[in-house]
Design a protein around this motif. Structure first.
Motif, PDB file in Angstrom:
ATOM      1  N   ARG A   1       0.831  -1.200   0.000  1.00 16.10           N
ATOM      2  CA  ARG A   1       0.000   0.000   0.000  1.00 16.10           C
ATOM      3  C   ARG A   1       0.861   1.243   0.000  1.00 16.10           C
ATOM      4  O   ARG A   1       0.570   2.227  -0.660  1.00 16.10           O
TER       5      ARG A   1
ATOM      6  N   ILE B   1      -5.524  -1.983  -3.165  1.00 13.12           N
ATOM      7  CA  ILE B   1      -6.599  -2.884  -2.737  1.00 13.12           C
ATOM      8  C   ILE B   1      -7.577  -2.165  -1.811  1.00 13.12           C
ATOM      9  O   ILE B   1      -7.182  -1.559  -0.814  1.00 13.12           O
TER      10      ILE B   1
ATOM     11  N   ASN C   1     -10.603  -2.826   0.732  1.00 10.42           N
ATOM     12  CA  ASN C   1     -11.150  -3.914   1.538  1.00 10.42           C
ATOM     13  C   ASN C   1     -12.661  -3.748   1.723  1.00 10.42           C
ATOM     14  O   ASN C   1     -13.213  -2.664   1.547  1.00 10.42           O
ATOM     15  N   ASN C   2     -13.302  -4.843   2.090  1.00 10.36           N
ATOM     16  CA  ASN C   2     -14.726  -4.852   2.457  1.00 10.36           C
ATOM     17  C   ASN C   2     -15.654  -4.449   1.321  1.00 10.36           C
ATOM     18  O   ASN C   2     -16.739  -3.897   1.555  1.00 10.36           O
TER      19      ASN C   2
ATOM     20  N   THR D   1     -14.482   4.347   3.213  1.00  9.80           N
ATOM     21  CA  THR D   1     -13.297   3.864   2.510  1.00  9.80           C
ATOM     22  C   THR D   1     -12.377   5.034   2.167  1.00  9.80           C
ATOM     23  O   THR D   1     -12.832   6.091   1.726  1.00  9.80           O
TER      24      THR D   1
ATOM     25  N   SER E   1     -10.519  -4.788  -5.788  1.00  8.63           N
ATOM     26  CA  SER E   1     -10.962  -5.499  -4.595  1.00  8.63           C
ATOM     27  C   SER E   1      -9.902  -6.511  -4.189  1.00  8.63           C
ATOM     28  O   SER E   1      -8.889  -6.693  -4.881  1.00  8.63           O
ATOM     29  N   GLU E   2     -10.149  -7.213  -3.102  1.00  8.55           N
ATOM     30  CA  GLU E   2      -9.172  -8.188  -2.611  1.00  8.55           C
ATOM     31  C   GLU E   2      -8.964  -9.338  -3.585  1.00  8.55           C
ATOM     32  O   GLU E   2      -7.908  -9.974  -3.590  1.00  8.55           O
ATOM     33  N   ASP E   3      -9.971  -9.639  -4.418  1.00  2.70           N
ATOM     34  CA  ASP E   3      -9.819 -10.707  -5.414  1.00  2.70           C
ATOM     35  C   ASP E   3      -9.369 -10.160  -6.764  1.00  2.70           C
ATOM     36  O   ASP E   3      -9.477 -10.827  -7.776  1.00  2.70           O
TER      37      ASP E   3
END
Length: 413
Positions: free
Chosen positions: A2, A243, A245-246, A260, A302-304
């Motif tokens: 990050r 990224i 999150n959530n 966010t 996103s995380e994916d």
């Protein structure tokens, strides 16, 4: 990771042979300290074996780069030697009078030429040992991408922010103007008003150029590179980047929740005190209600790795607070609030984007006198605020944002 994504500019604009995994501890170069302006980009490419040091362990960030060295670096960064992309024996080789099969960078030059990233000279030479200029880097970076065209008038308007824009030759005007429009041009610290097209590029700045190219090439590589990508199942675009999150997925939509935080670049030069204006075109006096443009300098995913907000996405808003510095540690402050996400083609708002950010200057010493510094005079004088173009601020979403994953994400071209 990050930290790297937040600090990089450009950006600086597909990583085929690389993955943006979290950066592990990497041995640093003795001559590239952690607060060096392109430190994070250099360390990113070192971790992924794209940029290496010299036998003495130094990186030499201020050293110039030859055209052959650039060919090697850019093809390696894009992963063009990866067998999943294209067998080296299946491509069409370009003939250059001064690059034969015995030349050390022969295959890199051939690959770069095949994928339309680098070109030779009209006389049939490649000039591999000549140092590459910033203008040549701009052209190479833009040739790696597939972008929407720009008119000559638009290009001239984009480049007028630079004092030396007249040094851009006519043949490079449209490409350079488009690079400026997309936020790809890397300006050097302390030289924000200068494009420096004929200045030879250094190893330090090259890392930032390439990082920005990789971010953008993930979603808009040129036709040949795009065709060579491994086929992926149909569905939302995948990319690497910052990224979030959530994230909540709801059918064809992704919901980025309120609260966010997103690092966005402020695309305006702003002053909080009019007496500091040096040229009318340099900056705008910041006042409550002054409009501004913010831009995503990296991909937001996103995380994916589902692409949510592509690099280059733009947001409009207004300044909600503009406090001028006075004295006795009363320093200036700029508060920003975005309102809309802008369609990249029509330039009209297509959805609301309600977020806020606050920026304050770092307190600098009132005087360089070491005795006064020792007794605490470093915070005595107030400071006014100046934002340079692409300076980043952390914006916090006040409302959730729904992203339609099937509408090409209004990708900036």
């Amino acid at each position: 990771m990050r930290k790297i994504l937040i600090k990089l500019m450009t950006l600086m604009a597909v990583v085929f042979g690389l993955t943006f995994a979290p950066v592990q501890a990497v041995e640093e170069f003795p001559d590239v300290h952690s607060n060096y302006w392109s430190y994070d980009a250099i360390m990113f490419f070192k971790q992924h074996n794209v940029l290496a040091g010299y036998p003495d362990g130094l990186y030499r960030p201020d050293q110039r780069v030859t055209r052959a060295e650039f060919a090697t670096i850019v093809t390696k960064a894009l992963g063009l030697l990866n067998s999943k992309l294209r067998d080296i024996n299946s491509i069409t080789f370009t003939h250059y009078n001064d690059v034969d099969e015995n030349f050390w960078a022969y295959y890199d030059v051939m690959l770069g030429s095949y994928y339309n990233i680098i070109h030779g000279r009209p006389d049939g030479n490649f000039d591999p040992n000549n140092h590459i200029t910033r203008l040549e880097v701009i052209q190479a970076v833009m040739r790696a991408l597939q972008t929407k065209g720009i008119t000559e008038e638009e290009a001239l308007e984009q480049l007028q922010v630079y004092r030396d824009a007249n040094e851009v030759p006519y043949w490079a005007l449209l490409t350079t103007g488009k690079a400026q429009q997309l936020g790809i041009i890397v300006v050097l610290p302390g030289k924000e008003e200068w494009l420096l097209p004929n200045q030879q590029a250094t190893r330090g700045e090259l890392a930032v150029w390439l990082y920005g190219m990789l971010q953008r090439a993930q979603i808009q590589a040129n036709e040949k590179i795009e065709q060579a990508k491994p086929k992926t199942p149909q569905g939302p675009k995948k990319a690497d980047g910052y990224i979030i999150n959530n994230v909540i997925f709801d059918g064809d939509y992704a919901i980025i929740p309120a609260g966010t935080e997103l690092p966005l670049g402020i695309m305006e030069c702003l002053y909080t005190k009019s007496t500091r204006l040096t040229r009318e075109s340099d900056a705008t006096l910041a006042e409550v209600g002054t409009p501004f443009l913010a831009r995503a300098l990296v991909n937001f995913v996103s995380e994916d790795r589902t692409l949510l907000i592509p690099i280059g996405s733009e947001f409009t808003g207004k300044i909600t607070k503009a406090k001028r510095g006075t004295t006795l540690i009363k320093n200036s402050e700029l508060d920003f609030q975005t309102e809309n996400w802008i369609d990249s083609d029509t330039r009209a708002p297509f959805t609301t984007f309600n977020s806020v950010a606050k920026m304050t200057p770092k307190v600098r010493e009132f005087t360089h006198n070491p005795y006064l510094q020792a007794i605490g005079f470093h915070g005595f004088k107030g400071h006014n605020f100046y934002t340079h173009k692409s300076q980043q601020a952390m914006f916090t979403l006040l409302e959730e944002v729904r992203v339609n994953l099937k509408d090409n994400l209004h990708m900036a071209r």
